[in-house]
Design an enzyme around this catalytic site. Structure first.
Site, mmCIF file in Angstrom:
data_model
loop_
_atom_site.group_PDB
_atom_site.id
_atom_site.type_symbol
_atom_site.label_atom_id
_atom_site.label_comp_id
_atom_site.label_asym_id
_atom_site.label_seq_id
_atom_site.Cartn_x
_atom_site.Cartn_y
_atom_site.Cartn_z
ATOM 1 N N GLU A 44 19.580 -22.472 11.577
ATOM 2 C CA GLU A 44 19.691 -23.327 12.758
ATOM 3 C C GLU A 44 18.710 -24.489 12.658
ATOM 4 O OE1 GLU A 44 18.993 -23.462 17.595
ATOM 5 O OE2 GLU A 44 19.120 -21.509 16.608
ATOM 6 N N HIS A 65 18.254 -11.610 13.509
ATOM 7 C CA HIS A 65 17.772 -12.778 14.246
ATOM 8 C C HIS A 65 16.286 -12.999 13.992
ATOM 9 C CE1 HIS A 65 16.563 -14.757 18.207
ATOM 10 N NE2 HIS A 65 17.457 -15.584 17.704
ATOM 11 N N HIS A 106 10.507 -21.250 15.076
ATOM 12 C CA HIS A 106 11.394 -21.535 16.207
ATOM 13 C C HIS A 106 10.823 -22.588 17.146
ATOM 14 C CE1 HIS A 106 13.023 -20.976 20.297
ATOM 15 N NE2 HIS A 106 14.166 -20.729 19.670
ATOM 16 N N ASP A 163 15.470 -20.368 12.102
ATOM 17 C CA ASP A 163 15.367 -21.722 12.631
ATOM 18 C C ASP A 163 14.509 -22.520 11.668
ATOM 19 O OD1 ASP A 163 16.465 -21.062 15.438
ATOM 20 O OD2 ASP A 163 14.780 -19.675 15.248
ATOM 21 N N GLU A 215 19.215 -14.785 9.972
ATOM 22 C CA GLU A 215 19.220 -16.024 10.764
ATOM 23 C C GLU A 215 17.819 -16.595 10.803
ATOM 24 O OE1 GLU A 215 18.558 -18.377 14.521
ATOM 25 O OE2 GLU A 215 17.624 -16.503 13.837
#
Length: 264
Positions: free
Chosen positions: A123, A8, A50, A37, A35
């Site tokens: 994301e 993450h 993020h 963003d 992962e």
């Protein structure tokens, strides 16, 4: 069934999130996926950040979408994580390139050059001033890597159903993950998401409503859970048949899974 371990924002428990240093640490630990963003800069670059603004992760105020990549590249995105490092004479010398803003292109190049398959869960953050341009630029980049085709190591995640629909129209072979934070949103989403989409609930939702994962799996959707950082939460995910756990602590999750494998 052993779930996939996805780092993450990189190995972000020990390292500053979304920095190249955090992702290299995750790869070194054996993470099977990364992962991130993504947000769009004022001059059209996708960067791994993020928050909408910079206050938490850099030393200045400002909104990511109003700044050029060159301006962001001047900032230290890692000092906030270990603010006393400069005062520690025994601290190892830091490589500034590992601490600067990370573009999505650089992260994907790192994955493409790695010596084993690594998957990437991207994301897209909404709302944003650029709306659907974020997904358009993302799909263009995936095409550059040949990763808009079946078997691509990339999947796209969002809380925004509309954003995922955009990706589906632009790149129908890219795997999609509908993120879910609150149970009341699920009845509507369940009726509209694609039959091949994955579902990504938060661990807090699963703790409170463990049957939710079972219902999703029975409906034919695999489940990827964020953010799984403790042994108890990992065990819950294993019991529920979760396919991937997204964790700030990928090395710890892999160690726990190896221990369970050895005990069989």
């Amino acid at each position: 069934m052993r779930p996939q371990v996805v780092a993450h924002r990189g190995a972000s428990h020990e390292n500053a999130e979304h920095t190249l240093g955090a992702y290299l640490a995750a790869l070194d630990a054996g993470a099977e996926g990364l992962e991130c963003d993504v947000r769009l800069t004022a001059d059209g670059h996708l960067v791994c950040v993020h928050d909408r603004d910079l206050r938490r992760t850099t030393s200045r105020r400002g909104v990511v979408s109003t700044l050029d990549l060159a301006e962001l590249s001047e900032l230290d995105f890692a000092a906030w994580k270990n603010p006393w490092t400069d005062l520690d004479d025994e601290a190892p010398e830091r490589d500034e390139e590992l601490d600067r803003v990370l573009t999505l292109r650089k992260l994907l190049e790192t994955v493409a050059d790695y010596d084993r398959r690594v998957e990437v869960a991207i994301e897209t953050k909404h709302p944003t001033r650029y709306g659907g341009l974020v997904e358009k630029r993302l799909v263009e980049m995936l095409r550059d890597f040949g990763w808009d085709t079946p078997g691509s190591p990339v999947r796209v995640m969002s809380f925004s159903f509309t954003a995922l629909q955009r990706v589906e129209r632009l790149a129908p072979h890219v795997q999609l993950v509908q993120l879910v934070e609150h149970l009341p949103t699920w009845p509507m989403l369940r009726r509209v998401i694609g039959k091949d989409w994955l579902v990504g609930p938060g661990i807090e939702l699963l703790r409170e409503h463990p049957r939710f994962a079972q219902r999703v799996l029975r409906s034919g959707h695999d489940v990827h859970v964020w953010t799984v950082n403790t042994e108890a939460d990992l065990d819950l995910c294993i019991r529920l048949g979760v396919k991937a756990v997204i964790s700030d602590r990928p090395a710890y999750m892999l160690e726990l899974l190896d221990q369970r494998q050895d005990q069989r």
